[in-house]
Design a protein around this motif. Structure first.
Motif, short mmCIF file in Angstrom:
data_model
loop_
_atom_site.label_atom_id
_atom_site.label_comp_id
_atom_site.label_asym_id
_atom_site.label_seq_id
_atom_site.Cartn_x
_atom_site.Cartn_y
_atom_site.Cartn_z
N LEU A 212 -23.90 21.77 75.08
CA LEU A 212 -22.60 21.18 74.76
C LEU A 212 -21.61 22.07 75.28
O LEU A 212 -21.50 23.03 75.14
CB LEU A 212 -22.20 20.96 73.21
CG LEU A 212 -23.07 19.95 72.60
CD1 LEU A 212 -22.48 20.09 70.96
CD2 LEU A 212 -22.58 18.48 73.14
N ASP A 213 -20.46 21.45 75.65
CA ASP A 213 -19.23 22.27 76.24
C ASP A 213 -18.47 22.31 74.75
O ASP A 213 -18.27 21.61 74.00
CB ASP A 213 -18.38 21.42 77.03
CG ASP A 213 -19.18 21.49 78.36
OD1 ASP A 213 -19.75 22.48 78.68
OD2 ASP A 213 -18.81 20.45 79.05
N VAL A 214 -17.64 23.59 74.74
CA VAL A 214 -16.67 23.68 73.69
C VAL A 214 -15.58 22.86 73.73
O VAL A 214 -14.94 22.41 74.57
CB VAL A 214 -15.98 25.14 73.75
CG1 VAL A 214 -15.10 25.41 72.54
CG2 VAL A 214 -17.10 26.11 73.39
N THR A 215 -15.37 21.87 72.57
CA THR A 215 -14.21 20.67 72.60
C THR A 215 -13.00 21.21 71.70
O THR A 215 -12.09 20.73 71.67
CB THR A 215 -14.83 19.51 72.26
OG1 THR A 215 -15.58 19.46 70.97
CG2 THR A 215 -15.93 19.03 73.25
N VAL A 216 -13.26 22.37 70.86
CA VAL A 216 -12.36 22.36 69.79
C VAL A 216 -12.00 24.18 69.95
O VAL A 216 -13.19 24.97 69.63
CB VAL A 216 -12.78 22.18 68.53
CG1 VAL A 216 -11.62 22.70 67.30
CG2 VAL A 216 -12.99 20.68 68.38
N TRP A 217 -10.85 24.61 69.92
CA TRP A 217 -10.65 26.03 70.05
C TRP A 217 -9.74 26.61 68.87
O TRP A 217 -8.86 25.55 68.58
CB TRP A 217 -9.83 26.33 71.32
CG TRP A 217 -10.57 26.27 72.64
CD1 TRP A 217 -11.34 27.40 73.05
CD2 TRP A 217 -11.12 25.24 73.39
NE1 TRP A 217 -12.08 26.93 74.11
CE2 TRP A 217 -11.82 25.85 74.46
CE3 TRP A 217 -10.98 23.81 73.28
CZ2 TRP A 217 -12.40 24.90 75.38
CZ3 TRP A 217 -11.26 22.99 74.29
CH2 TRP A 217 -11.88 23.58 75.33
N ARG B 273 -18.93 11.68 67.76
CA ARG B 273 -20.16 12.19 67.92
C ARG B 273 -21.04 13.06 66.85
O ARG B 273 -20.15 13.56 66.11
CB ARG B 273 -20.23 13.15 69.22
CG ARG B 273 -19.41 14.10 69.13
CD ARG B 273 -18.92 14.79 70.70
NE ARG B 273 -17.56 14.50 70.72
CZ ARG B 273 -16.65 14.97 71.61
NH1 ARG B 273 -17.26 15.62 72.65
NH2 ARG B 273 -15.32 14.77 71.52
N VAL C 221 -20.50 18.98 67.24
CA VAL C 221 -19.14 19.49 67.72
C VAL C 221 -19.04 21.11 68.03
O VAL C 221 -19.64 21.71 67.05
CB VAL C 221 -17.68 19.28 67.22
CG1 VAL C 221 -16.59 19.76 67.46
CG2 VAL C 221 -17.54 17.66 66.96
N LYS C 222 -18.84 21.45 69.32
CA LYS C 222 -18.88 23.00 69.28
C LYS C 222 -17.61 23.59 69.27
O LYS C 222 -16.58 23.05 69.91
CB LYS C 222 -19.63 23.28 70.85
CG LYS C 222 -20.03 24.74 71.02
CD LYS C 222 -20.65 25.13 72.12
CE LYS C 222 -21.88 24.93 72.10
NZ LYS C 222 -22.64 25.44 73.36
N GLU D 78 -8.62 17.16 64.51
CA GLU D 78 -9.15 17.15 65.67
C GLU D 78 -10.61 17.09 65.54
O GLU D 78 -11.61 16.25 66.00
CB GLU D 78 -8.47 17.97 66.99
CG GLU D 78 -9.30 18.08 68.16
CD GLU D 78 -9.39 16.55 68.58
OE1 GLU D 78 -10.02 16.36 69.47
OE2 GLU D 78 -8.11 15.86 68.41
N GLN E 208 -13.29 14.07 66.28
CA GLN E 208 -14.60 14.57 67.16
C GLN E 208 -16.06 14.30 66.55
O GLN E 208 -16.76 13.53 67.10
CB GLN E 208 -14.34 15.83 67.80
CG GLN E 208 -13.51 16.01 68.73
CD GLN E 208 -13.33 17.24 69.91
OE1 GLN E 208 -14.50 17.79 69.83
NE2 GLN E 208 -12.22 17.60 70.21
#
Length: 82
Positions: free
Chosen positions: A13-18, A38, A41-42, A30, A34
């Motif tokens: 998975l790509d990081v989608t929340v920082w 799905r 979430v990363k 957020e 997400q």
């Protein structure tokens, strides 16, 4: 899915929340949106977000506020599962 399968799925998975210096408050909605779309979430916790806490504590608090669970934390990254 058991925990091992979740970790395997989270690996690519790509990081989608920082999470930055504002802490987790600005990203709760957020992350919840997400997680509704799905299963996994990363989340990346930037150094400025930690401010005396650990990534594990921040991930647990974010999971609690989004009705999710922490699959794993590694380094500055956490994975949440709904």
């Amino acid at each position: 899915m058991d925990e091992q399968e979740l970790r395997k799925a989270a690996h690519d998975l790509d990081v989608t929340v920082w999470v930055g210096k504002g802490g987790i408050d600005p990203v709760v909605d957020e992350a919840a949106d997400q997680l509704a779309d799905r299963d996994l979430v990363k989340v990346k916790f930037l150094r400025a977000a930690r401010g005396g806490t650990t990534v594990e504590e921040l991930a647990a608090e974010l999971a609690d506020r989004t009705d999710a669970e922490v699959v794993e934390t590694r380094g500055n990254t956490g994975v949440l599962h709904k």
